[in-house]
Scaffold this active site. Structure first.
Site, PDB file in Angstrom:
ATOM      1  N   LYS A 162      29.568  37.392  33.415  1.00  0.00           N
ATOM      2  CA  LYS A 162      30.208  37.962  34.604  1.00  0.00           C
ATOM      3  C   LYS A 162      29.207  38.811  35.376  1.00  0.00           C
ATOM      4  CE  LYS A 162      34.460  40.567  35.613  1.00  0.00           C
ATOM      5  NZ  LYS A 162      35.700  41.045  34.978  1.00  0.00           N
ATOM      6  N   VAL A 188      37.587  47.990  29.556  1.00  0.00           N
ATOM      7  CA  VAL A 188      36.338  47.815  30.294  1.00  0.00           C
ATOM      8  C   VAL A 188      36.411  46.557  31.151  1.00  0.00           C
ATOM      9  CG1 VAL A 188      33.840  47.667  30.083  1.00  0.00           C
ATOM     10  CG2 VAL A 188      35.164  48.873  28.325  1.00  0.00           C
ATOM     11  N   CYS A 189      36.143  46.704  32.444  1.00  0.00           N
ATOM     12  CA  CYS A 189      36.292  45.580  33.367  1.00  0.00           C
ATOM     13  C   CYS A 189      35.383  44.414  33.008  1.00  0.00           C
ATOM     14  CB  CYS A 189      36.001  46.043  34.800  1.00  0.00           C
ATOM     15  SG  CYS A 189      35.985  44.686  36.007  1.00  0.00           S
ATOM     16  N   PHE A 190      34.124  44.693  32.674  1.00  0.00           N
ATOM     17  CA  PHE A 190      33.166  43.613  32.489  1.00  0.00           C
ATOM     18  C   PHE A 190      33.203  43.026  31.080  1.00  0.00           C
ATOM     19  CE2 PHE A 190      31.788  45.426  36.415  1.00  0.00           C
ATOM     20  CZ  PHE A 190      31.384  44.319  37.144  1.00  0.00           C
ATOM     21  N   GLY A 214      38.649  49.430  33.938  1.00  0.00           N
ATOM     22  CA  GLY A 214      37.717  50.451  34.379  1.00  0.00           C
ATOM     23  C   GLY A 214      36.362  49.893  34.801  1.00  0.00           C
TER      24      GLY A 214
END
Length: 259
Positions: free
Chosen positions: A146, A130-132, A63
């Site tokens: 990142k 969570v993507c990050f 996400g």
């Protein structure tokens, strides 16, 4: 998302050349990866309460809250000259434009390469939605954190890679739209995000504007890929095709809430 898919379709049919696109989101939107489960991972009540848009991407990954960012997409044939066959190496080639773009903004960016068994295991089985949360192969890192998240799909002989370039990061808002197994796991992620992710404007003395970022990354792709970019404007028929994809797919609950 409908625009990215339409560009992929047209490129696969030979109607348009490869495309690099920059865009933003209005309203701010939570996008989830193709394989994610909304019921298990996303707090849709909070998404609604915050007035956020919501969409499922055609690409994988986790996400992303698209708010204070520049989003990019690259649409290019798999058989483009010197384009590697593997997903990982294609990431490296395409993301070279991102790498140069960050450097054009004065940031000491470099590729992430998971160098331990634990990091490689995280790629196969992410610990959160969570993507990050953590960088993947050849994603952009500054000061060990990142700074851009990307995802890729291949359809009809065409590569679609798109991703989020963070200008600012509201970690509390980001965390609030995800479900966690316990308050302890949420708190652990709250502590982890500042250690794992960073935004461009927290690294610069002067905040970068969207326009400045577009110029920096446009030049970055041109330099890294040895190309020259020309503006491309869609006609009314093309815009209608994009709208039809939106209505049938990305604007549909059937697509966005599929299991």
């Amino acid at each position: 998302m409908a625009m990215d898919e339409a560009l992929l379709d047209w490129h696969s049919e030979g109607l348009i050349p490869p495309v690099i696109r920059f865009y933003g989101w209005n309203p701010a939107t939570l996008s989830i990866g193709y394989f994610q489960r909304v019921d298990k991972e996303i707090d849709m009540d909070q998404v609604s309460a915050l007035g956020l848009g919501f969409v499922r991407r055609p690409t994988g990954g986790r996400g992303v809250l698209h708010e204070h960012e520049l989003t990019y997409s690259v649409i290019v044939s798999e058989d483009y000259p010197e384009m590697p066959e593997t997903v990982t190496e294609a990431y490296r080639v395409i993301s070279g434009g991102l790498l140069q773009g960050f450097r054009n903004l004065g940031l000491d960016a470099y590729f992430s390469v998971p160098d331990t068994d634990e990091k490689r295991a995280d790629l196969k089985k992410p610990k959160s939605a969570v993507c990050f949360d953590a960088p993947s192969w050849y994603e952009m890192v500054v000061e060990g954190k990142k700074v851009a998240g990307s995802a890729q799909t291949r359809q009809k002989g065409v590569i679609l890679q798109h991703g989020a370039i963070l200008l600012d990061l509201d970690a509390e808002k980001l965390l609030s739209v995800f479900k966690f197994s316990s308050p302890e796991s949420e708190e652990a992620m709250r502590r982890k995000i500042p250690e794992k992710a960073v935004a461009i404007n927290s690294l610069r003395e002067r905040p970068a504007t969207i326009e400045e970022c577009v110029d920096a990354f446009k030049a970055g792709f041109e330099e890294a890929l040895s190309i020259h970019l020309h503006p491309y404007i869609l006609n009314e028929e093309q815009l209608a095709y994009v709208k039809s994809i939106e209505e049938k797919k990305y604007g549909s609950d059937v697509w966005n809430f599929r299991n």
